[in-house]
Write a protein that holds these residues in place. Structure first.
Motif, PDB file in Angstrom:
ATOM      1  N   CYS A   1      -0.414 -11.090  83.774  1.00 44.09           N
ATOM      2  CA  CYS A   1      -0.793 -12.191  84.666  1.00 44.09           C
ATOM      3  C   CYS A   1      -0.686 -11.675  86.086  1.00 44.09           C
ATOM      4  O   CYS A   1       0.189 -10.865  86.391  1.00 44.09           O
TER       5      CYS A   1
ATOM      6  N   CYS B   1       3.422 -18.453  87.076  1.00 45.70           N
ATOM      7  CA  CYS B   1       3.552 -19.903  87.218  1.00 45.70           C
ATOM      8  C   CYS B   1       5.025 -20.218  86.949  1.00 45.70           C
ATOM      9  O   CYS B   1       5.591 -19.717  85.972  1.00 45.70           O
TER      10      CYS B   1
ATOM     11  N   CYS C   1       6.377 -21.220  83.448  1.00 44.78           N
ATOM     12  CA  CYS C   1       5.904 -20.471  82.287  1.00 44.78           C
ATOM     13  C   CYS C   1       7.024 -20.009  81.348  1.00 44.78           C
ATOM     14  O   CYS C   1       8.021 -19.435  81.769  1.00 44.78           O
TER      15      CYS C   1
ATOM     16  N   ASP D   1      -7.292 -18.700  81.344  1.00 48.44           N
ATOM     17  CA  ASP D   1      -6.846 -19.309  82.589  1.00 48.44           C
ATOM     18  C   ASP D   1      -8.112 -19.506  83.425  1.00 48.44           C
ATOM     19  O   ASP D   1      -8.748 -18.521  83.831  1.00 48.44           O
TER      20      ASP D   1
ATOM     21  N   ARG E   1      -8.755 -19.941  86.343  1.00 46.74           N
ATOM     22  CA  ARG E   1      -8.784 -19.238  87.639  1.00 46.74           C
ATOM     23  C   ARG E   1      -9.343 -17.821  87.505  1.00 46.74           C
ATOM     24  O   ARG E   1      -9.742 -17.221  88.478  1.00 46.74           O
TER      25      ARG E   1
ATOM     26  N   GLN F   1      -2.687 -27.845  82.681  1.00 48.39           N
ATOM     27  CA  GLN F   1      -1.307 -28.284  82.980  1.00 48.39           C
ATOM     28  C   GLN F   1      -1.282 -29.638  83.690  1.00 48.39           C
ATOM     29  O   GLN F   1      -0.823 -30.610  83.164  1.00 48.39           O
TER      30      GLN F   1
ATOM     31  N   GLN G   1       0.925 -28.949  91.248  1.00 45.29           N
ATOM     32  CA  GLN G   1       0.451 -27.553  91.222  1.00 45.29           C
ATOM     33  C   GLN G   1       1.196 -26.703  92.250  1.00 45.29           C
ATOM     34  O   GLN G   1       1.555 -25.561  91.976  1.00 45.29           O
TER      35      GLN G   1
ATOM     36  N   ARG H   1       3.631 -23.476  91.483  1.00 45.11           N
ATOM     37  CA  ARG H   1       2.939 -22.297  92.007  1.00 45.11           C
ATOM     38  C   ARG H   1       1.728 -21.914  91.150  1.00 45.11           C
ATOM     39  O   ARG H   1       1.595 -20.790  90.680  1.00 45.11           O
ATOM     40  N   ARG H   2       0.905 -22.899  90.918  1.00 42.11           N
ATOM     41  CA  ARG H   2      -0.332 -22.651  90.188  1.00 42.11           C
ATOM     42  C   ARG H   2      -1.419 -23.504  90.851  1.00 42.11           C
ATOM     43  O   ARG H   2      -1.602 -24.679  90.522  1.00 42.11           O
TER      44      ARG H   2
ATOM     45  N   GLN I   1      -4.946 -24.567  91.248  1.00 42.94           N
ATOM     46  CA  GLN I   1      -6.153 -24.540  90.429  1.00 42.94           C
ATOM     47  C   GLN I   1      -6.902 -25.836  90.698  1.00 42.94           C
ATOM     48  O   GLN I   1      -6.538 -26.896  90.177  1.00 42.94           O
TER      49      GLN I   1
END
Ligand code: SAM
Ligand code: SF4
Length: 445
Positions: A63, A67, A70, A149, A151, A177, A184, A188-189, A191
């Motif tokens: 990755c 995230c 995770c 993913d 992204r 998610q 988000q 720390r994701r 999207q």
């Protein structure tokens, strides 16, 4: 009873919200012990005498960023060289396994999970699929699925999605998610909704079936009200399947989760409310609730499998049962062959070293006894069908406490989970677990 009418007493909720396994295997991974490749080789030879189809799992751990929630097995990486070295070893592992068989074995299910499998380039995907096809026979009606993913496939205007379709992938699962920007930011994701929605429609247009969207409840800043918006949007998109996972908080295994302050997390009551609301919204929108955390539109193979009792639970969650035996390739991958679990090395250097030396990279595992198998079947029946046959599983577990607490009831020669019991199905299953109390797990809610 409609799920939205379910009210659970806060005291009972606190009692049931205890750490229990998710039962993606039985016995669960903490029971695995050190094993070496001789055990795997024996089981592969045994398997080779049968005509059973196989399921294959490939783990791609990379990755680009972590995230914070995770719980998966991830290697942070932005270096393409490190990735191509990994692929080299993965291809070699395929050869090592295939050389144990006398003929090309049939594969009815193939799954690429991660990490982020789409961190592979188109050319790397081609090499991987070419190798798999050379050593195994993928059946024409088989499932070839991948975790994506959004992204990682957005900026290229769908080029990678197209390549995957061309290579034979027919099912995709996207990580969403939560659409809420505040959530988000806290996980720390980042999207955008546009990214998720557009990627989803591209996959549709390309003709992927059984499209799944992953959601998580219990993330920082989520409330019933805020998550209802995400749930509503999902129903509008109408994916074939959805997974609604409970946030598994396991900071003793995943230290990065400690960066999520406890005070930003919803309380157990709020978290349970988020789940119950979303579940009710999905069911109103035409979804069948499958097991504890999956939803499928009626007509989807997963919904049909549930109705026809052909559902199974494995390391990827709920699946249509096609093959009992599974070989796991890659870092930390777990397989199940002839009644035994095997798990590959968890450390990248160790995994590559062993494969490089021509050894199967298995490190841990568990060979099931007849007693284990019985308990495993009882747990599988509870997790997949919400019930067990009384006579068949007599003496395997004790449902008395579950009946007293209103989680199970006796009906026509069976013990069946009540509507409340279905929401705490991990607690119900744990009454049939011989090893409960050994190992640390995330909480039931
Ligand atoms: C292995 S991830 C792969 C998906 C892909 N890397 C992505 O993020 O889109 C599969 C799914 O596991 C779920 N997941 C990961 N960590 C989790 C946790 N701690 N608790 C609950 N679900 C989790 C997420 O919903 C995620 O989409
Ligand atoms: S959720 Fe997916 S992208 Fe995020 S760290 Fe985990 S595996 Fe990687």
């Amino acid at each position: 009873m409609e799920p939205d009418l379910i009210h659970v007493d806060p005291q009972l909720l606190a009692k049931w919200n205890r750490p229990v396994p998710r039962y993606t295997s039985y016995p669960t991974a903490p029971q695995f012990y050190l094993l070496d490749e001789t055990e795997v080789r024996k089981k592969l030879i045994q398997f080779d005498r049968t005509d059973k189809p196989l399921s294959l799992y490939f783990h791609i751990p990379f990755c680009r960023s972590m995230c914070l929630f995770c719980g998966c097995s991830v290697v942070l990486n932005r270096n393409p060289k490190r990735q191509s070295a990994y692929l080299f070893h993965l291809l070699k592992e395929i050869e090592l396994i295939a050389s144990q068989f006398n003929r090309k074995r049939s594969v009815s299910q193939l799954h690429l999970g991660g990490g982020t499998p789409t961190s592979l380039s188109e050319e790397e995907f081609e090499r991987l699929m070419e190798k798999i096809n050379r050593h195994f026979h993928l059946t024409s009606d088989g499932e070839i699925s991948i975790e994506i993913d959004p992204r990682t496939v957005y900026a290229d205007q769908g080029a990678k999605l197209k390549a995957l379709k061309r290579l034979g992938f027919n099912r995709v699962s996207f990580g969403v998610q939560d659409l809420d920007p505040l959530v988000q930011e806290a996980i720390r994701r980042r999207q955008s909704e546009e990214m998720t929605v557009e990627t989803y429609y591209r996959a549709r247009e390309l003709g992927f079936h059984g499209i799944n969207l992953d959601l998580i409840y219990g993330l920082p800043h989520q409330t019933r009200e805020r998550f209802a918006k995400t749930a509503e949007k999902m129903v509008q998109l109408k994916p074939d399947r959805m997974a609604l996972y409970s946030y598994a908080k396991i900071p003793w295994l995943k230290a990065h989760q400690k960066a999520i302050p406890d005070e930003t997390l919803p309380t157990a009551e709020e978290k349970f409310g988020i789940y119950v609301d979303a579940r009710a919204r999905f069911m109103k929108g035409g979804y069948t609730a499958i097991g504890m955390d999956h939803f499928a539109l009626s007509g989807d193979p997963l919904a049909k499998a549930y109705e026809k009792r052909r559902l199974t639970r494995n390391f990827q969650g709920y699946a249509v049962e096609m093959a009992e035996d599974m070989i796991g390739f890659g870092l930390t991958a777990i397989g199940f062959i002839e009644g035994a679990y095997f798990q590959n090395a968890k450390e990248l250097g160790e995994y590559q070293k062993r494969v490089g030396e021509g050894k199967l990279p298995v490190e841990r595992g568990y060979i099931l006894s007849e007693e284990d198998k019985k308990h495993g079947q009882a747990i599988q029946s509870i997790m997949c069908h919400f019930e067990i046959e009384k006579e068949r599983f007599d003496g395997v577990g004790d449902p008395t406490a579950l009946i007293e607490e209103g989680l199970m009831e006796e009906k026509e020669g069976k013990y069946v989970a009540t509507p409340t019991g279905r929401l705490f199905i991990r607690i119900v299953a744990s009454a049939y677990d011989q090893y409960i109390g050994k190992g640390r797990f995330s909480r039931a809610v």
